[in-house]
Write a protein that holds these residues in place. Structure first.
Motif, short mmCIF file in Angstrom:
data_model
loop_
_atom_site.label_atom_id
_atom_site.label_comp_id
_atom_site.label_asym_id
_atom_site.label_seq_id
_atom_site.Cartn_x
_atom_site.Cartn_y
_atom_site.Cartn_z
N GLU A 8 0.82 -1.20 0.00
CA GLU A 8 0.00 0.00 0.00
C GLU A 8 0.86 1.26 0.00
N LEU A 9 2.02 1.19 0.67
CA LEU A 9 2.93 2.32 0.67
C LEU A 9 3.47 2.56 -0.73
N VAL A 10 3.82 1.49 -1.43
CA VAL A 10 4.32 1.62 -2.80
C VAL A 10 3.25 2.22 -3.69
N ALA A 11 2.00 1.78 -3.51
CA ALA A 11 0.91 2.32 -4.31
C ALA A 11 0.74 3.81 -4.08
N SER A 12 0.94 4.24 -2.85
CA SER A 12 0.83 5.67 -2.54
C SER A 12 1.92 6.47 -3.25
N ILE A 13 3.13 5.92 -3.27
CA ILE A 13 4.26 6.62 -3.88
C ILE A 13 4.09 6.75 -5.39
N LEU A 14 3.43 5.76 -6.02
CA LEU A 14 3.28 5.76 -7.47
C LEU A 14 2.66 7.04 -8.00
N PHE A 15 1.76 7.63 -7.21
CA PHE A 15 1.04 8.80 -7.71
C PHE A 15 1.36 10.06 -6.92
N ALA A 16 2.45 10.04 -6.17
CA ALA A 16 2.83 11.22 -5.41
C ALA A 16 3.11 12.40 -6.33
N THR A 17 3.74 12.16 -7.46
CA THR A 17 4.07 13.24 -8.40
C THR A 17 2.81 13.90 -8.93
N ALA A 18 1.81 13.04 -9.26
CA ALA A 18 0.56 13.58 -9.79
C ALA A 18 -0.13 14.45 -8.76
N LEU A 19 -0.13 14.02 -7.53
CA LEU A 19 -0.79 14.77 -6.48
C LEU A 19 -0.06 16.08 -6.19
N PRO A 23 -3.47 20.08 -8.96
CA PRO A 23 -4.50 20.19 -9.98
C PRO A 23 -5.42 21.39 -9.72
N THR A 24 -5.98 21.92 -10.78
CA THR A 24 -6.89 23.03 -10.66
C THR A 24 -8.21 22.56 -10.06
N THR A 25 -8.99 23.50 -9.55
CA THR A 25 -10.28 23.15 -8.96
C THR A 25 -11.20 22.61 -10.04
N PRO A 26 -11.75 21.41 -9.87
CA PRO A 26 -12.61 20.83 -10.91
C PRO A 26 -13.94 21.56 -11.00
N GLU A 107 -3.99 16.41 -12.32
CA GLU A 107 -3.97 17.15 -13.58
C GLU A 107 -4.65 16.31 -14.66
N ARG A 108 -5.45 16.95 -15.48
CA ARG A 108 -6.17 16.22 -16.52
C ARG A 108 -5.19 15.58 -17.50
N ASP A 109 -5.40 14.30 -17.79
CA ASP A 109 -4.48 13.55 -18.65
C ASP A 109 -5.29 12.51 -19.43
N PRO A 110 -5.85 12.87 -20.59
CA PRO A 110 -6.70 11.95 -21.35
C PRO A 110 -5.98 10.65 -21.74
N ALA A 111 -4.70 10.73 -22.07
CA ALA A 111 -3.97 9.53 -22.47
C ALA A 111 -3.88 8.54 -21.31
N LEU A 112 -3.52 9.02 -20.12
CA LEU A 112 -3.43 8.15 -18.96
C LEU A 112 -4.82 7.67 -18.55
N ALA A 113 -5.83 8.53 -18.73
CA ALA A 113 -7.20 8.12 -18.43
C ALA A 113 -7.59 6.93 -19.30
N TYR A 114 -7.25 7.01 -20.59
CA TYR A 114 -7.57 5.88 -21.47
C TYR A 114 -6.84 4.62 -21.05
N ALA A 115 -5.58 4.75 -20.66
CA ALA A 115 -4.80 3.58 -20.25
C ALA A 115 -5.46 2.88 -19.07
N TRP A 116 -5.95 3.65 -18.11
CA TRP A 116 -6.66 3.06 -16.97
C TRP A 116 -8.00 2.48 -17.42
N ALA A 117 -8.68 3.14 -18.34
CA ALA A 117 -9.96 2.63 -18.83
C ALA A 117 -9.77 1.31 -19.56
#
Length: 254
Positions: A8-19, A23-26, A107-117
């Protein structure tokens, strides 16, 4: 630190950069697309669902992620959905894709969104497949190329080939912790009582909890667990949220 806590710690680190990107207010429309109606739970529902999910890291982290989403705690939501995704949770993978598509919590990222989809649609659940294809149509050539690259990396960490064994190991582990009659007696009842306030004896109880659903036979066998999960998702009646069109700046101008 246990192996599960380490993962779970590794999973948290994976997206630390994104966080950390801030990101702007949605917009209200983006929030409406990302927050699911089932995220909003009263205390009683949350308590019941927490008990049921206690031994399943996919269900437990997905539940707490949904709670965080309902409260607007998007950093927690992403971290918890990501942890659930490591245990082959397709719904959590789908929710991450919506966060990236609409730029909610990240941050909005359509390419990464598709990869997860695409990862969420790995088992060909109809609703997830349709959403994935809608996203693909909104990507330009460069975004599609990056989406495929991102997808390969995600499959290596979250695809069923590696994620299902993680959950199977957790299910097997919990099977070894179940106690019962040493002489083989069972009458199908599994019920616990909570002492009433100020009670001194176990007889002084108020209400109780039926735990039979928690230890249903299909939940204790990985293959049966996934068979039930497939039956639920393949009927196409789940809530997946809309894939709204990308902003003009994210589309191919050709």
């Amino acid at each position: 630190m246990t192996a599960e806590n380490a993962m779970e710690l590794v999973a948290s680190i994976l997206f630390a950069t994104a966080l950390a990107a801030g990101p702007t207010t949605p917009s209200p429309e983006a929030l409406d697309a990302v927050v699911a109606p089932s995220d909003r739970m009263n205390a009683s529902d949350l308590d019941e669902r927490t008990r049921l999910a206690a031994n399943f890291p996919n269900e437990r982290n997905r539940l707490f992620a949904s709670e965080a989403a309902a409260q607007g705690r998007w950093d927690d939501a992403l971290r918890l959905f990501t942890t659930a995704a490591r245990y082959a949770d397709k719904y959590s993978q789908h929710r991450i894709s919506l966060m990236y598509w609409h730029g909610v919590g990240v941050e909005r990222d359509p390419a990464l969104a598709y990869a997860w989809a695409d990862l969420a649609a790995e088992r060909m659940y109809p609703s997830f497949v349709v959403l994935r294809e809608k996203m693909w149509l909104e990507l330009d050539a460069a975004q599609r190329e990056r989406a495929l690259h991102e997808g390969a990396a995600l499959y290596a960490r979250f695809g069923d080939q590696v994620a299902k064994p993680r959950l199977a190991a957790e299910i097997t582990r919990q099977n070894t912790q179940i106690t019962g009659s040493r002489v083989g007696y069972t009458d199908g009842r599994l019920y616990v009582h909570a002492p009433a306030p100020g009670a001194n004896t176990i007889e002084d109880t108020q209400g109780g909890f039926d735990l039979r659903a928690m230890y249903a036979p299909w939940r204790l066998d990985p293959e049966r667990y996934w068979a039930v999960e497939d039956a639920i998702w393949k009927d196409g009646s789940v809530e997946v949220g809309p894939a709204r069109k990308a902003h003009a700046r994210d589309r191919d101008d050709d």
